[in-house]
Write an enzyme that holds these catalytic residues in place. Structure first.
Site: not given
Ligand code: ADP
Length: 347
Positions: A83-84, A128, A177, A236
């Site tokens: 998302k970032t 966020d 989320t 990640r």
């Protein structure tokens, strides 16, 4: 409205409090850590999430032709799926500045007002963990998002009056989320609500191979697949494993032997589906203490001494994805596949 074609350096001086709330700015992000050097910078480099990518590509190009800001975007989905990264890509593609902060970092209305009033025309503001923003603070955003203005109170007690302040046009990108915890008025103000999904093995292998090149680690397709299948379908984690492999490569100069690679993962307890200790504790609790379930989330959270949010955001999405867990109207329940796995492990 004209969009900046290159990054502006003539930013107004920011007060210290605001700088503290901004987790990073475009300039700080790009070369701060290896992690950031592995982040794709433009849509073309971004692997996976193909329908989101296609949609953003059209929207960005169309906004540029109309010389307008991109509409506000809400990204949702499990953590660490990009998302970032996508928000930074949007600002790069639009040639605009990005400010990054998070729900918990915005403690008071004044924090948000300060962020908003320091934006420049065409900026991207990325917030966020928006579900952790307090409702009173959230309300300021309604007019900011719709009409690009905010009402602020000036003065105290009976002398207090509300003053309307115009803001530059900007794109607000929110990430969460948990979509369900956002209020309906807020959700309605987004031009686009986009869900990020877990990645498949071939997408992860592609990400791993690209990043291995950046880290100058020669990987075979087979090795990339081996890393991909242990990555919990999450980029990640793929990057994290790749960095471990890079360490071994730095010392050994060769990482192509599959058996050696498997031994490294085995030593680190990273198996094919890579359940970590919290996953295992969670599943084992349902199985042994609650006879396989169903059991309510709050009961389970107390049994393992973990916060409900962590369980819902971090543990459950992956376990649901690999069919080890079911959410039923009467609570959480483990599946036959996980029971089969336990029986297999105990043989
Ligand atoms: P989120 O904001 O959803 O928690 P991030 O955008 O911070 O996730 O992504 C986590 C890490 O995964 C980043 O360091 C980034 O390098 C990597 N990443 C995410 N999506 C991709 C992608 N599509 N291709 C390559 N790397 C990615």
């Amino acid at each position: 409205m004209a969009i900046k074609s290159s990054k502006t350096n003539n930013r107004q001086e920011k007060n210290q409090a605001q700088e503290d709330r901004i987790i990073s700015s475009q300039e700080k992000v790009t070369d701060k850590t290896i992690d950031n050097s592995l982040r794709p910078k433009f849509l073309d480099d971004y692997v996976g999430q193909s329908s989101i990518k296609k949609h953003l590509d059209v929207s960005i190009k169309s906004a540029q032709i109309r010389a307008q800001c991109l509409g506000h975007i809400l990204f949702y989905g499990p953590p660490w799926l990009g998302k970032t990264t996508l928000s930074q890509i949007i600002s790069n593609e639009m040639g605009s500045n990005i400010k990054i902060t998070s729900g918990p970092a915005v403690e008071k209305q004044a924090d948000l007002v300060s962020l908003l009033t320091n934006l420049e025309q065409g900026d991207v503001l990325f917030i966020d963990e928006i579900h952790r923003l307090r409702p009173q603070i959230e309300e300021i955003l309604y007019t900011a998002m719709e009409d690009f203005n905010i009402d602020i109170m000036v003065g105290k007690w009976t002398w207090a009056t509300s003053v309307r302040m115009d803001l530059p046009e900007f794109t607000l990108i929110w990430a969460t989320t948990r979509l369900s915890s956002l209020s309906a008025p807020l959700r309605d103000r987004f031009w686009n609500v986009l869900k990020l999904d877990f990645y498949n093995s071939s997408e992860l292998s592609e990400i791993i191979l690209k990043n291995a090149k950046k880290l100058e680690v020669p990987l075979t397709d087979k090795t990339a697949e081996n890393i991909a299948k242990r990555s919990r379908w999450t980029p990640r984690i793929a990057n994290r494993l790749l960095k471990i492999i890079r360490d071994y490569f730095t010392i050994w100069k060769d990482i192509s032997n599959e058996e050696i690679l498997n031994n490294i993962f085995c030593d680190l307890n990273i198996d094919d589906l890579w359940l970590d200790s919290l996953d295992k504790q969670y599943l084992e609790n349902i199985y042994y203490k609650f006879a396989g379930g169903p059991v309510w989330l709050n009961t389970l959270a107390s049994a393992i001494g973990e916060e409900e949010d962590t369980i819902e955001d971090v543990v459950e999405p992956y376990l649901l994805q690999i069919w080890f867990l079911e959410r039923t109207p009467r609570g959480r329940k483990i599946t036959e596949s996980w029971i089969a796995q336990i029986i297999n492990n105990n043989k």
